[in-house]
Write an enzyme that holds these catalytic residues in place. Structure first.
Site, PDB file in Angstrom:
ATOM      1  N   SER A 133      45.575   0.053  82.678  1.00 26.41           N
ATOM      2  CA  SER A 133      45.849  -1.143  81.861  1.00 26.41           C
ATOM      3  C   SER A 133      45.556  -2.443  82.604  1.00 26.41           C
ATOM      4  CB  SER A 133      47.317  -1.131  81.418  1.00 26.41           C
ATOM      5  OG  SER A 133      48.173  -1.532  82.468  1.00 26.41           O
ATOM      6  N   ARG A 144      48.337  -2.581  76.759  1.00 27.38           N
ATOM      7  CA  ARG A 144      47.615  -1.313  76.938  1.00 27.38           C
ATOM      8  C   ARG A 144      48.540  -0.276  77.544  1.00 27.38           C
ATOM      9  NH1 ARG A 144      42.863  -4.172  80.378  1.00 27.38           N
ATOM     10  NH2 ARG A 144      41.886  -5.336  78.696  1.00 27.38           N
ATOM     11  N   ALA A 167      47.974  -6.329  80.405  1.00 28.97           N
ATOM     12  CA  ALA A 167      48.510  -5.043  80.879  1.00 28.97           C
ATOM     13  C   ALA A 167      49.577  -4.519  79.918  1.00 28.97           C
ATOM     14  CB  ALA A 167      49.083  -5.195  82.291  1.00 28.97           C
ATOM     15  N   ASN A 206      61.250 -10.948  88.862  1.00 32.98           N
ATOM     16  CA  ASN A 206      61.663 -11.059  87.466  1.00 32.98           C
ATOM     17  C   ASN A 206      63.135 -11.468  87.457  1.00 32.98           C
ATOM     18  OD1 ASN A 206      63.221  -8.746  87.826  1.00 32.98           O
ATOM     19  ND2 ASN A 206      61.778  -7.391  86.803  1.00 32.98           N
ATOM     20  N   ALA A 264      53.407  -2.012  84.635  1.00 33.33           N
ATOM     21  CA  ALA A 264      52.355  -2.691  85.410  1.00 33.33           C
ATOM     22  C   ALA A 264      52.068  -4.125  84.939  1.00 33.33           C
ATOM     23  CB  ALA A 264      51.056  -1.886  85.465  1.00 33.33           C
ATOM     24  N   ALA A 265      52.826  -4.648  83.957  1.00 34.34           N
ATOM     25  CA  ALA A 265      52.633  -6.062  83.591  1.00 34.34           C
ATOM     26  C   ALA A 265      52.950  -6.941  84.798  1.00 34.34           C
ATOM     27  CB  ALA A 265      53.533  -6.442  82.409  1.00 34.34           C
ATOM     28  N   GLY A 266      54.038  -6.629  85.496  1.00 32.91           N
ATOM     29  CA  GLY A 266      54.404  -7.384  86.695  1.00 32.91           C
ATOM     30  C   GLY A 266      53.370  -7.227  87.811  1.00 32.91           C
ATOM     31  N   ASP A 267      52.779  -6.048  87.899  1.00 28.11           N
ATOM     32  CA  ASP A 267      51.742  -5.814  88.920  1.00 28.11           C
ATOM     33  C   ASP A 267      50.505  -6.660  88.621  1.00 28.11           C
ATOM     34  OD1 ASP A 267      53.353  -3.916  90.207  1.00 28.11           O
ATOM     35  OD2 ASP A 267      52.580  -2.283  88.973  1.00 28.11           O
ATOM     36  N   LYS A 289      53.729   0.746  93.146  1.00 29.56           N
ATOM     37  CA  LYS A 289      53.470  -0.691  92.975  1.00 29.56           C
ATOM     38  C   LYS A 289      52.393  -1.193  93.927  1.00 29.56           C
ATOM     39  CE  LYS A 289      58.155  -1.788  91.456  1.00 29.56           C
ATOM     40  NZ  LYS A 289      57.879  -1.903  90.012  1.00 29.56           N
ATOM     41  N   ALA A 297      49.789   0.463  95.253  1.00 28.47           N
ATOM     42  CA  ALA A 297      48.468   0.904  94.789  1.00 28.47           C
ATOM     43  C   ALA A 297      48.083   0.165  93.514  1.00 28.47           C
ATOM     44  CB  ALA A 297      48.471   2.415  94.560  1.00 28.47           C
ATOM     45  N   ASN A 298      49.020   0.008  92.585  1.00 31.97           N
ATOM     46  CA  ASN A 298      48.708  -0.706  91.334  1.00 31.97           C
ATOM     47  C   ASN A 298      48.238  -2.129  91.625  1.00 31.97           C
ATOM     48  OD1 ASN A 298      49.645   1.538  89.986  1.00 31.97           O
ATOM     49  ND2 ASN A 298      51.559   0.594  89.288  1.00 31.97           N
TER      50      ASN A 298
HETATM   51  P1  ADP Z   1      58.268  -6.984  85.160  1.00 33.70           P
HETATM   52  O1  ADP Z   1      57.521  -5.902  84.452  1.00 33.70           O
HETATM   53  O2  ADP Z   1      57.990  -7.055  86.629  1.00 33.70           O
HETATM   54  O3  ADP Z   1      59.732  -7.082  84.813  1.00 33.70           O
HETATM   55  P2  ADP Z   1      57.690  -9.034  83.191  1.00 33.70           P
HETATM   56  O4  ADP Z   1      58.175  -8.105  82.135  1.00 33.70           O
HETATM   57  O5  ADP Z   1      58.371 -10.350  83.316  1.00 33.70           O
HETATM   58  O6  ADP Z   1      57.631  -8.354  84.619  1.00 33.70           O
HETATM   59  O7  ADP Z   1      56.133  -9.261  82.889  1.00 33.70           O
HETATM   60  C1  ADP Z   1      55.278  -9.944  83.778  1.00 33.70           C
HETATM   61  C2  ADP Z   1      54.381 -10.875  82.991  1.00 33.70           C
HETATM   62  O8  ADP Z   1      53.592 -10.111  82.056  1.00 33.70           O
HETATM   63  C3  ADP Z   1      55.139 -11.905  82.155  1.00 33.70           C
HETATM   64  O9  ADP Z   1      55.347 -13.096  82.903  1.00 33.70           O
HETATM   65  C4  ADP Z   1      54.175 -12.146  81.000  1.00 33.70           C
HETATM   66  O10 ADP Z   1      53.215 -13.109  81.352  1.00 33.70           O
HETATM   67  C5  ADP Z   1      53.476 -10.797  80.830  1.00 33.70           C
HETATM   68  N1  ADP Z   1      54.162 -10.007  79.766  1.00 33.70           N
HETATM   69  C6  ADP Z   1      55.076  -9.045  79.914  1.00 33.70           C
HETATM   70  N2  ADP Z   1      55.484  -8.559  78.713  1.00 33.70           N
HETATM   71  C7  ADP Z   1      54.792  -9.247  77.771  1.00 33.70           C
HETATM   72  C8  ADP Z   1      54.740  -9.244  76.341  1.00 33.70           C
HETATM   73  N3  ADP Z   1      55.502  -8.419  75.614  1.00 33.70           N
HETATM   74  N4  ADP Z   1      53.890 -10.106  75.728  1.00 33.70           N
HETATM   75  C9  ADP Z   1      53.105 -10.945  76.441  1.00 33.70           C
HETATM   76  N5  ADP Z   1      53.117 -10.993  77.783  1.00 33.70           N
HETATM   77  C10 ADP Z   1      53.936 -10.172  78.449  1.00 33.70           C
END
Ligand code: ADP
Length: 272
Positions: free
Chosen positions: A259, A253, A250, A170, A217-220, A42, A44-45
């Protein structure tokens, strides 16, 4: 305009991934596809993400004196991140990941050298960013030394040992926050995110619709983009909208570091 200066104190791993038809049961052996290796962790990402978004980034971490170290650091090097890492006698952090045909995973993280992050002396920067894949003592030392904003992404979930100016959690990690006087960003997957101050909602954003293929890595991306946007002086609504867009990009991808979006890509998806 020069971007903000951010110091990331965090983890770096080499992710070893094997895809297989079905995950093995305890005691079972299955045959998988060829081994894939990706830089991860996390810390590094998020350092790579901040750099792609225009920040000048220093990464402080620890690796082993082994061949995995160079591979784990390659993404940071390619992103132009300045590296201050300890070489240790522990192995470089590794994540052993199996993925089945439906995308279900099992992950075992061996923190290795990440357990030895510490003993650093941080130069002044606009912000210090940590996650919880390093020891509490390292997070506390980073918090004590932070000259600017201190941001903590409370992942993986664990009681947080400091009071950050900005916390990113989250739904699962929300309980790790005993209380903070600062801002809290709560991410809600595809539903977006809310920003709280003293427990009161001060902003809310919904991400652009994407075809989500891999939430890694969406959270990153979200954490990095929220921090960079706030440091750029953007208001809370805009910063949160940009962070949600970065997370969505992210999620649309494959992979972790590949991503992570650039600032131009965030502008483009928001129609700026
Ligand atoms: P984590 O991976 O840390 O649990 P999340 O899943 O809540 O975090 O994702 C972080 C952010 O990425 C979200 O607030 C949202 O903006 C975006 N995101 C995640 N998944 C999606 C998705 N399926 N579609 C659109 N945006 C997404």
């Amino acid at each position: 305009m020069a971007g903000p200066r951010i110091t990331v104190v965090g983890s770096v791993n080499l992710d070893l991934v094997v895809r297989c038809e079905a995950l093995p049961q305890p005691g079972e052996t299955v045959t998988g596809a060829s081994l894939e290796r990706f830089p991860g962790g996390k810390g590094a990402n998020q350092a790579v993400a901040c750099s792609r978004l225009g920040a000048a980034v220093t990464f402080v971490g620890a690796v082993g004196r082994d061949p995995f170290a160079d591979e784990a650091l390659v993404g940071l090097r390619e992103a132009g991140v300045e590296l201050e890492f300890r070489g240790t006698d522990e192995p470089t952090g590794t994540a052993l990941i199996t993925v089945d045909s439906g995308g279900e995973t099992t992950i075992v993280v061996s923190p290795g050298a990440n357990r030895l992050v510490g003993g650093f002396d941080l130069a002044p920067s606009d912000a210090v960013l940590c996650q919880q894949e390093i020891p509490d003592e390292a997070v506390i030392a980073a918090w004590e030394q932070a000259s600017g904003l201190f941001c903590l992404n409370a992942a993986p979930a664990r009681r947080i040992p400091v009071d950050p100016d900005l916390a990113v959690v989250n739904r699962f990690e929300l309980e790790s926050l005993a209380r903070t006087d600062g801002l809290v960003a709560l991410t809600l997957g595809a539903e977006g995110a809310v920003l709280l101050e003293d427990g009161e909602e001060v902003a809310r954003a919904v991400p652009p619709k994407v075809d989500a293929v891999d939430g890694t890595a969406a959270g990153d991306a979200f954490t990095a983009c929220l921090l960079v946007s706030l440091l750029e002086g953007r208001d809370r609504d805009e910063a949160l909208a940009r962070a949600c867009a970065a997370g969505a990009l992210a999620a649309s991808r494959l992979g972790a570091q590949p991503s992570l979006p650039t600032a131009d890509e965030v502008d483009a998806i928001l129609g700026a």
